[in-house]
Design an enzyme around this catalytic site. Structure first.
Site, PDB file in Angstrom:
ATOM      1  N   CYS A 282      -4.783   2.339  -3.675  1.00  0.00           N
ATOM      2  CA  CYS A 282      -3.622   2.940  -3.196  1.00  0.00           C
ATOM      3  C   CYS A 282      -2.355   1.870  -3.436  1.00  0.00           C
ATOM      4  O   CYS A 282      -1.449   1.827  -2.473  1.00  0.00           O
ATOM      5  CB  CYS A 282      -3.819   3.224  -1.702  1.00  0.00           C
TER       6      CYS A 282
ATOM      7  N   LYS B 112     -10.491  -1.542  10.508  1.00  0.00           N
ATOM      8  CA  LYS B 112     -10.599  -2.603   9.451  1.00  0.00           C
ATOM      9  C   LYS B 112     -10.889  -3.909  10.159  1.00  0.00           C
ATOM     10  O   LYS B 112     -10.900  -5.095   9.623  1.00  0.00           O
ATOM     11  CB  LYS B 112      -9.162  -2.684   8.721  1.00  0.00           C
TER      12      LYS B 112
ATOM     13  N   HIS C  78       0.957  -1.014  -0.140  1.00  0.00           N
ATOM     14  CA  HIS C  78       0.054  -0.172  -0.024  1.00  0.00           C
ATOM     15  C   HIS C  78       0.839   1.205  -0.074  1.00  0.00           C
ATOM     16  O   HIS C  78       2.166   1.125   0.417  1.00  0.00           O
ATOM     17  CB  HIS C  78      -0.726  -0.057   1.367  1.00  0.00           C
TER      18      HIS C  78
ATOM     19  N   GLN D 117      -4.289  -5.705   7.002  1.00  0.00           N
ATOM     20  CA  GLN D 117      -5.256  -6.355   6.446  1.00  0.00           C
ATOM     21  C   GLN D 117      -5.140  -7.891   6.824  1.00  0.00           C
ATOM     22  O   GLN D 117      -5.892  -8.843   6.353  1.00  0.00           O
ATOM     23  CB  GLN D 117      -4.970  -6.515   4.777  1.00  0.00           C
TER      24      GLN D 117
ATOM     25  N   ASP E 165       3.262  -4.688   7.945  1.00  0.00           N
ATOM     26  CA  ASP E 165       2.024  -3.769   7.904  1.00  0.00           C
ATOM     27  C   ASP E 165       0.780  -5.022   7.947  1.00  0.00           C
ATOM     28  O   ASP E 165       0.501  -5.560   7.153  1.00  0.00           O
ATOM     29  CB  ASP E 165       1.886  -3.286   6.596  1.00  0.00           C
TER      30      ASP E 165
END
Lengths: 145, 412
Positions: free
Chosen positions: B370, B232, B129, B209, B206
């Protein structure tokens, strides 16, 4: 050539028929896009691209016998359908008519509800660019005189 | 923990906890498939927010009165919940941020700026991202360091051999997505961490997700930092965290100056507070952080394994359904994925597909997600992305597939 008001009223009437059906409205805009002739790839240049649109939109204009003619294309059918509506109203009109045009059909068919805020911004950029062309031709004409 | 061992769960009962799902959009029942952008919130999260504002709103820490004490307690309870949720050794290693982007910027601007020098290298993957690209570009440019990128295969996976080839003694930082937001690919993060550590680099994950879909354990992974966002994962917007190993956080300079982050201030010199407060300047997003506890409990009570199993079934079902549509091409067919179905319809722009799905009450995301370098890799401007959460159903995927079938028949 019908007046801008008459053409706008035709568009308002057409959209009125399908106003309650969002899907039909979108399909209709898309079909308009599919019917609009494509531009040649040579014309799809960075210079002819309209700034402020999420999808790619190209616009050119020519001036003949005091009338402005527009050609446009896009990489999405819906966007192409949107600009085809503007071409229908503004192409073949004089620079002054284009510059003074009150495009009230946009609000009357509820364009911003149909296409959402992001695409509405792009749509406004198209109108602005068409008026810029009209202003350019008008200025050139005045210089000649 | 009776619910944690259940093999399947009552989807109707889960959906009933999300008031937003129970509505019509454009005359059709809402089919919400934009969960990778943000999930909906269960009633318990919404109620926790209301309760905070109606009964104990107060600024935290340093307050001597009862409300301040209650707010501080609730705030710190969430920190401990996150610690448990990711199995961090200590709650002080959990720093509250606005979200994943801020967490990644924090590491780049503090650890990155402190440790990178000219000629050093930072490795990311081609799946990242923009939030995990731009902060590193910024610090690399400032320090004269280089950003290296692990290439992405046609299936949307990275190859560990490619990663090994990029690793060297110049590598100081490796920052990778646990799971790709655009394609759903789950990266082999355990192997990446081991290899990076052997080369002497620190690893930032990261996990934006990953956390709502996978069972994530920072100790067994041995990652040095982890960033994520709670919106999220059924929590409020504006809350995220950065996990970091204590010794790294202690050595890092502060990110922003202000209240809370200081120990003592004179005009001659300021000494900084201990972690985590050193990195939490100013009044934080107290209400949303307090309510985040409910989102974590929601996931924990359902059981991470149960969620994973259920979402995998949904993903397999959706993949099968969409594969049957002519002119539809799935982008990202990695062997290991979270619930993301990214695709294009040949001959139709993703924006148009998205708008037509919306007319049927189906919410998806369209565009580059993104991840412009990733889209470039596939020669695409963007995709349509349907992303799943625990409250989605097979029936909703049927609705998606039927609509796409109808739309694809319109392609001239």
């Amino acid at each position: 050539m019908n007046s801008i008001e008459e053409i706008q009223q035709d568009i308002i009437d057409e959209f009125e028929l399908i106003a309650e059906d969002r899907e039909a409205t979108i399909f209709y805009i898309m079909e308009l896009g599919q019917k609009l002739p494509s531009m040649s790839d040579d014309s799809k240049t960075e210079d002819n691209m309209i700034k402020g649109c999420q999808s790619k939109v190209w616009l050119t204009a020519s001036y003949e016998d005091g009338k402005v003619n527009f050609l446009a294309d896009s990489n999405t059918d819906i966007t192409k359908g949107l600009i085809s509506l503007l071409i229908r109203v503004l192409s073949g009109q004089t620079p002054d008519t284009i510059l003074n045009a009150d495009l009230n059909f946009v609000e009357k068919i509820g364009m911003s509800q149909i296409i959402g805020s992001q695409r509405s911004n792009g749509f406004n950029s198209m109108i602005k660019q068409m008026k810029m062309y009209a202003l350019g031709f008008k200025t050139k004409e005045q210089v000649k005189q | 923990m009776e619910t944690a061992v259940k093999q399947s769960f009552d989807i109707a009962a889960i959906r009933a906890q999300f008031p937003v799902l129970n509505q019509e959009v454009n005359g059709y029942p809402l089919t919400y498939l934009d969960n990778a952008a943000t999930t909906q919130k269960p009633m318990r999260v919404i109620e926790a927010l209301t309760e905070y504002y109606t009964s104990y709103n107060s600024n935290i820490h340093r307050g001597i009165h009862t409300l301040a004490e209650k707010a501080t307690h609730a705030f710190e309870v969430t920190r401990k919940e996150i610690q448990k949720f990711i199995n961090a050794p200590e709650s002080e290693e959990v720093i509250f941020t606005k979200g994943t982007s801020e967490s990644l910027n924090l590491v780049a601007a503090t650890y990155g700026r402190q440790n990178l020098k000219a000629g050093d290298e930072v490795i990311v993957t081609g799946l990242e991202h923009h939030s995990n690209i731009v902060p590193w570009q910024m610090v690399c440019e400032e320090k004269g360091a280089k950003l290296k990128v692990v290439p992405v295969s046609e299936k949307g996976e990275i190859n560990l051999d490619d990663f090994k080839n990029l690793l060297s003694d110049k590598t100081k930082i490796v920052s990778v997505a646990y799971a790709s937001n655009a394609l759903g690919t789950v990266n082999p993060v355990k192997e990446i961490i081991n290899l990076a550590h052997q080369a002497g680099a620190v690893v930032i994950l990261d996990a934006a997700q990953a956390l709502s879909h996978l069972n994530v354990d920072v100790q067994s992974l041995d990652c040095d930092f982890m960033a994520s966002s709670f919106h999220k994962m059924y929590g409020p917007t504006g809350v995220g965290f950065l996990y970091g190993k204590r010794h790294l956080l202690e050595e890092m300079p502060p990110y922003q100056g202000g209240g809370e982050m200081i120990k003592e201030v004179t005009f001659e010199k300021t000494t900084y507070n201990e972690i985590p407060f050193k990195f939490e300047a100013g009044t934080p997003n107290i209400a949303d952080i307090v309510a985040t506890k409910e989102a974590i409990d929601f996931i924990s009570e359902l059981g991470k394994e149960n969620i994973h199993t259920y979402e995998n079934k949904l993903l397999a079902y959706g993949t099968e359904k969409l594969s049957q549509i002519d002119k539809l091409r799935l982008i990202g067919t990695a062997d290991h994925k979270v619930g993301v179905l990214s695709f294009v319809l040949e001959g139709m722009h993703p924006f148009d597909v998205g708008m037509m799905l919306d007319a049927k009450g189906i919410a998806v995301r369209t565009g580059h997600h993104c991840t412009m370098p990733l889209m470039d890799r596939f020669g695409l401007e963007g995709t349509v992305r349907a992303s799943l959460a625990v409250y989605n159903t097979k029936e909703e995927l049927d609705v998606l597939a039927e609509s796409l079938f109808k739309i694809s028949s319109r392609i001239k």
